[in-house]
Motif scaffolding. Structure first.
Motif, PDB file in Angstrom:
ATOM      1  N   THR A 115       0.072  -0.620   0.058  1.00 40.42           N
ATOM      2  CA  THR A 115       1.149  -0.671  -0.927  1.00 40.42           C
ATOM      3  C   THR A 115       0.690  -1.616  -2.032  1.00 40.42           C
ATOM      4  O   THR A 115       0.413  -2.792  -1.795  1.00 40.42           O
TER       5      THR A 115
ATOM      6  N   GLN B 211       1.336  -2.879  -6.058  1.00 39.16           N
ATOM      7  CA  GLN B 211       2.273  -2.970  -7.177  1.00 39.16           C
ATOM      8  C   GLN B 211       3.511  -2.097  -6.947  1.00 39.16           C
ATOM      9  O   GLN B 211       4.022  -1.446  -7.858  1.00 39.16           O
ATOM     10  N   GLY B 212       3.956  -2.073  -5.689  1.00 42.74           N
ATOM     11  CA  GLY B 212       5.171  -1.339  -5.352  1.00 42.74           C
ATOM     12  C   GLY B 212       4.968   0.123  -5.045  1.00 42.74           C
ATOM     13  O   GLY B 212       5.928   0.827  -4.701  1.00 42.74           O
ATOM     14  N   TYR B 213       3.720   0.606  -5.148  1.00 43.45           N
ATOM     15  CA  TYR B 213       3.438   2.020  -4.888  1.00 43.45           C
ATOM     16  C   TYR B 213       2.657   2.174  -3.586  1.00 43.45           C
ATOM     17  O   TYR B 213       1.761   1.375  -3.282  1.00 43.45           O
TER      18      TYR B 213
END
Length: 505
Positions: free
Chosen positions: A388, A390-392
């Motif tokens: 995961t 940067q939030g992705y």
């Protein structure tokens, strides 16, 4: 280019008319890719077409430009599809550094595209992974240092080669000529001295053929048709460009094997002359200890030598050619470099230790590397595990493009990212300043292992040539007419051009 290849590029529909079964299979692959939302939000991106993905949205000759444009819309982490292959693109200095340095394990593996697998079959240093890559990289770093990479012994070899290169330029007596071959041969001789224990004469036909084949290979590898092949490898048997590429690679492998054979016949483990000697000695030692299945085998040797030979020639040679072209285009910068060289070193040979006393020249060289943007896409990476970032959520095995163009031309890091401006590396007092976003050699686990040697070569070759010559456009061509558009290729070289090297003596 064959008629088939021409039709592939001109009319996608004529190329991709496949049977219904293949079409449905690809749709299935897409649906499975798109349904992986359970573990988290995936990076955004332009909507892909069935079968083609986003290929029609990319400039396949210069995909880095399209990807930089897409990052402005979709952000610093986004997704594109090359055919059915999912690619996560990382854009901007902070994002690329965070991935390659702070998440080095997750983003540190190499994506071996179909064409690069054709070249190396997973052997060597650049296009390999796992235990073999770790051992070959460790051995290469250790051995390159043993043979003087970044040390005085390398400086002496480079200074000697500067004299040979200067002699070639002098023979043109100020008339316009193409600098490509002479500069590439000079750069190649530095890595050749480490690999083979000797330099080659510029007029040696075997040496010329080997370097010229490497240059053509790097050019063709970046062509649009090979990008299509990487997306649809089943097209391979019909592609003339691919056949030419593989023939070049095979010819260079045979020449390398011939040179290795000569060294093997005169090998003395007590007196290693070069990289190949060290490898053969290590292999012999392991076999004498009863270890017959180590990573020290012929495929790793040949491919490691080819990797280092090509990488050590192309990037340095292209950087120097960009430097000379930029000096001819911006004569006021050339004036300042030559004034500083004359004031600090006079007529004596520049040494590496002079760099700290040549802040403007050092800034110019850094700016040449920044603007030249030699490896715009970086060499593709692949995720080694689910991550995961940067939030992705990015799955294990996802191809990753850490976009070096977006780092070297990051508008939040550089005052004038798209123009040649040595002031990027100077403070208000004219002293040289380092910039964190200067990342031409990449970063992290896959950072260029020959960085210190390349930096030394570029500095010594560039300053030596500027001491001896003034570079100008050919007669009838103005500075403004010198074209800075790069040629198409896996790495970026200047478009074909000629310069005049006018003696300053």
């Amino acid at each position: 280019m064959s008629l088939l290849e021409d039709s592939l590029l001109q009319s996608s529909s004529s190329v991709f008319l496949l049977g219904a079964a293949v079409f449905l299979l690809v749709l299935y692959l897409f649906s499975s890719n798109f349904s992986s939302q359970e573990k988290g939000k995936e990076p955004p991106g332009p909507k892909p077409l069935p079968l083609l993905g986003n290929l029609l949205q990319l400039d396949l000759k210069r995909p880095y430009n399209t990807l930089c444009d897409l990052s402005k819309k979709y952000g610093s982490v986004f997704t594109v599809y090359l055919g059915h292959k999912k690619v996560v693109v990382l854009a901007g200095y902070r994002t690329v550094k965070q991935a390659l340095v702070h998440h080095a394990e997750e983003f540190g593996d190499r994506e071996v595209t179909p064409v690069f697998y054709d070249f190396n079959q997973g052997h060597g240093i650049i296009f390999s992974n796992g235990a073999s890559w770790k051992e070959m990289r460790r051995f290469a770093l250790s051995t390159l240092r043993d043979f003087g990479m970044g040390k005085k012994i390398s400086e002496g070899k480079i200074i000697e080669e500067c004299r040979y290169l200067t002699e070639v330029f002098e023979k043109h007596e100020g008339r316009a000529f193409n600098t490509t071959q002479a500069v590439n041969y000079a750069a190649c001789n530095i890595i050749s001295a480490i690999m083979y224990g000797e330099r080659f004469e510029y007029n040696d036909p075997d040496f010329q053929a080997m370097v010229d084949r490497d240059n053509e290979t790097i050019h063709l590898t970046g062509s649009a048709i090979i990008q299509v092949y990487n997306a649809f490898p089943w097209l391979g048997p019909w592609l003339k460009t691919l056949r030419n590429l593989l023939r070049n690679v095979e010819d260079n492998k045979e020449e390398t094997k011939r040179l290795i054979k000569g060294l093997k016949e005169t090998l003395n483990p007590q007196m290693c002359r070069c990289f190949i000697d060290s490898f053969l000695t290590q292999k012999q030692s392991l076999e004498e200890s009863g270890i017959m299945d180590s990573h020290y085998h012929d495929d790793n040797l040949v491919n490691s030598v080819l990797n280092l030979f090509a990488a050590g020639t192309d990037t340095t040679g292209n950087t120097l050619r960009w430097g000379l072209l930029l000096m001819a285009k911006y004569p006021h910068v050339q004036d300042q470099v030559q004034e500083e060289l004359s004031r600090v070193t006079g007529s004596r040979q520049v040494r590496v230790e002079d760099r700290k006393s040549l802040p403007y020249t050092d800034a110019v060289i850094h700016e040449i590397q920044r603007l030249a943007n030699i490896v715009p896409l970086n060499v593709p990476h692949i995720t080694s595990r689910d991550v995961t970032f940067q939030g992705y959520f990015i799955r294990k095995g996802t191809t990753v493009f850490p976009l070096l163009t977006s780092v070297l031309r990051d508008e939040s890091e550089w005052e004038s990212p798209h123009t040649f401006n040595p002031s990027h590396f100077l403070d208000k007092d004219g002293k040289f300043v380092k910039r964190d976003a200067f990342m031409p050699f990449s970063a992290g686990r896959r950072v260029c292992l020959g960085e210190s040697l390349a930096r030394m070569e570029i500095f010594l070759f560039f300053t030596s040539l500027l001491q001896h010559f003034r570079f100008t456009p050919p007669p009838g061509v103005t500075e403004d007419e010198l074209d800075l558009t790069p040629a198409v290729g896996f790495t970026l070289s200047p478009s074909p051009h000629q310069l005049c090297a006018v003696s300053r003596q």
